[in-house]
Scaffold this active site. Structure first.
Site, PDB file in Angstrom:
ATOM      1  N   HIS A  15      22.763   2.790   2.906  1.00 34.91           N
ATOM      2  CA  HIS A  15      22.773   2.147   4.217  1.00 34.91           C
ATOM      3  C   HIS A  15      24.084   1.378   4.400  1.00 34.91           C
ATOM      4  O   HIS A  15      24.631   0.849   3.437  1.00 34.91           O
ATOM      5  CB  HIS A  15      21.580   1.182   4.278  1.00 34.91           C
ATOM      6  CG  HIS A  15      21.335   0.599   5.632  1.00 34.91           C
ATOM      7  ND1 HIS A  15      21.752  -0.671   5.967  1.00 34.91           N
ATOM      8  CD2 HIS A  15      20.718   1.105   6.731  1.00 34.91           C
ATOM      9  CE1 HIS A  15      21.390  -0.926   7.215  1.00 34.91           C
ATOM     10  NE2 HIS A  15      20.756   0.132   7.701  1.00 34.91           N
ATOM     11  N   SER A  56       8.465  10.362   0.149  1.00 33.63           N
ATOM     12  CA  SER A  56       9.027   9.976   1.442  1.00 33.63           C
ATOM     13  C   SER A  56       8.137  10.462   2.588  1.00 33.63           C
ATOM     14  O   SER A  56       7.332  11.374   2.425  1.00 33.63           O
ATOM     15  CB  SER A  56      10.417  10.601   1.567  1.00 33.63           C
ATOM     16  OG  SER A  56      10.870  10.554   2.896  1.00 33.63           O
TER      17      SER A  56
END
Ligand SMILES: *Cc1c(COP(=O)(O)O)cnc(C)c1O
Length: 383
Positions: A116, A313
């Site tokens: 990120h 996920s």
């Protein structure tokens, strides 16, 4: 915008309700029941400074905040915890990486290219060098490139691992990386960025790696408004108390820097997280989201959208539809890919409607794929 306040707010309310219904792209759980907490809007809740020091301003929720930290410490098997409720996952990353760079002042921050952007920003703020490690096509850190990067420098390291990358939800293997790092004999601070995945991995992985008692993890950050869901952005960061104390002494020696990154801190968000951990069953929710993500993946595959769903996920990645569709469903996109992060508000009927609308776009996608392949073939010297 209507002139009077009441009509402007009324109009906004209506708009937000629609946008909430058609939201697919960001990892935010939009389904929670926190209306009962509105009574606390009457108070100026501010958990000023250190969560473990009550301080002289006492209109706050520090007692609840310490319970939140204790909950996460228990989840991640951290015996002697320190931590606090942050403004967001980004602040948690700043804190964890800052802790690392305080421990090892000249150490570079090592992280994968799929990290990120807050990791890069944290490095800028702490004036640290970032060494980017390649990641594979699914977004997971490339372990052999990590080895190369680690051996390219000497001395201690600050390592960031992604427990669910933003774009593909890939989970870097904490066990594998720790095993390697320990063999090198190097000193390091390991931070886990678990913004969303920090609350999926412990429930979806039979042998969770987010375990401070088993692995030398130094700090871990999660977002509060992602898996848990809250009316305002928030998060939680935890670290080993003895590490924090080491830093605190240094800080006290220099002067009056506080233990938390922010001074004034939101006391209301603490209640959102606290209520959720008391009332909900995160394990069930994580498993349902995972099942729904698999189902979305299975629906998209025969339609030619080439979906990808990583292990541990709920992020379903697929070919990027046209702009109007992406705007309508608030899909976040990167290059030629888009994704839906399947959250608690994405029920089976929601997913069915989404796929039905996307199915109607099939022709365009097919054309785009054929065109892209043709260009790639030409670029590769093919026909
Ligand atoms: C969302 C996200 C962040 C940042 O969290 P915020 O709460 O939005 O500040 C950090 N890391 C990853 C992997 C994320 O997906």
């Amino acid at each position: 915008m209507p002139n009077d306040v009441a009509s402007a707010l009324e109009a906004l309310d209506g708009e937000l309700a629609t946008r909430t219904e058609f939201h697919g792209g960001f990892p935010y759980n939009l389904l929670y029941e926190h209306q009962n907490l509105s009574r606390f809007l009457r108070y100026s809740l501010n958990n000023l400074g250190d969560p473990y020091v009550d301080g002289s301003y006492t209109i706050g929720t520090k007692k609840f905040e310490r319970e939140v930290v204790a909950y996460f410490a228990n989840l991640y098997k951290l015996r002697d915890p320190w931590g606090y409720v942050t403004a967001c996952g980004t602040e948690g990353n700043y804190y964890g990486l800052w802790l690392g760079t305080r421990l090892f002042p000249d150490a570079p921050i090592v992280t994968s290219r799929d990290s990120h952007y807050s990791v890069g920003k944290a490095a800028t703020i702490s004036k640290s060098r970032v060494l980017y490690v390649e990641s594979d096509s699914r977004g997971e850190i490339d372990y052999s490139d990590l080895r190369r990067v680690v051996y390219s420098v000497q001395g201690p390291l600050v390592i960031n691992l992604n427990i669910g990358t933003t774009v593909t939800g890939a989970v870097d293997r904490v066990d594998r990386v720790c095993d390697f790092l320990e063999k090198t004999g190097r000193r390091f601070h390991l931070h886990c960025d678990g913004a969303l995945g920090g609350l999926l991995e412990p429930y979806l992985n039979e042998r969770s790696c987010l375990d401070f008692s088993q692995y030398p993890i130094g700090s871990l950050s999660v977002s509060g408004h992602k898996f848990i869901g809250a009316a305002m952005p928030c998060g939680v960061v935890i670290a080993r108390r003895n590490t924090v104390l080491q830093i605190e002494q240094t800080v006290e020696y220099i002067g009056s820097v506080d233990t938390t990154i922010m001074g004034s801190r939101c006391g209301l968000s603490v209640l959102f997280i606290w209520q959720a951990i008391r009332q909900r069953n995160f394990a069930d929710e994580a498993r349902t989201c995972r099942e729904n993500a698999k189902s979305l993946c299975n629906m998209l595959a025969p339609l030619g959208w080439e979906p990808l769903l990583n292990e541990l996920s709920t992020t379903v990645v697929f070919g990027k539809p046209d702009d109007a569709f992406c705007r309508r469903w608030q899909l976040s996109t990167t290059n030629d890919r888009a994704h839906v992060v399947v959250m608690q508000n994405h029920t089976r009927p929601w997913l069915a409607r989404f796929v039905e609308e996307l199915g109607a776009r099939r022709e365009r996608r097919a054309d785009a794929t054929i065109e892209r392949r043709r260009i790639e073939r030409i670029a590769a010297g093919g026909c």
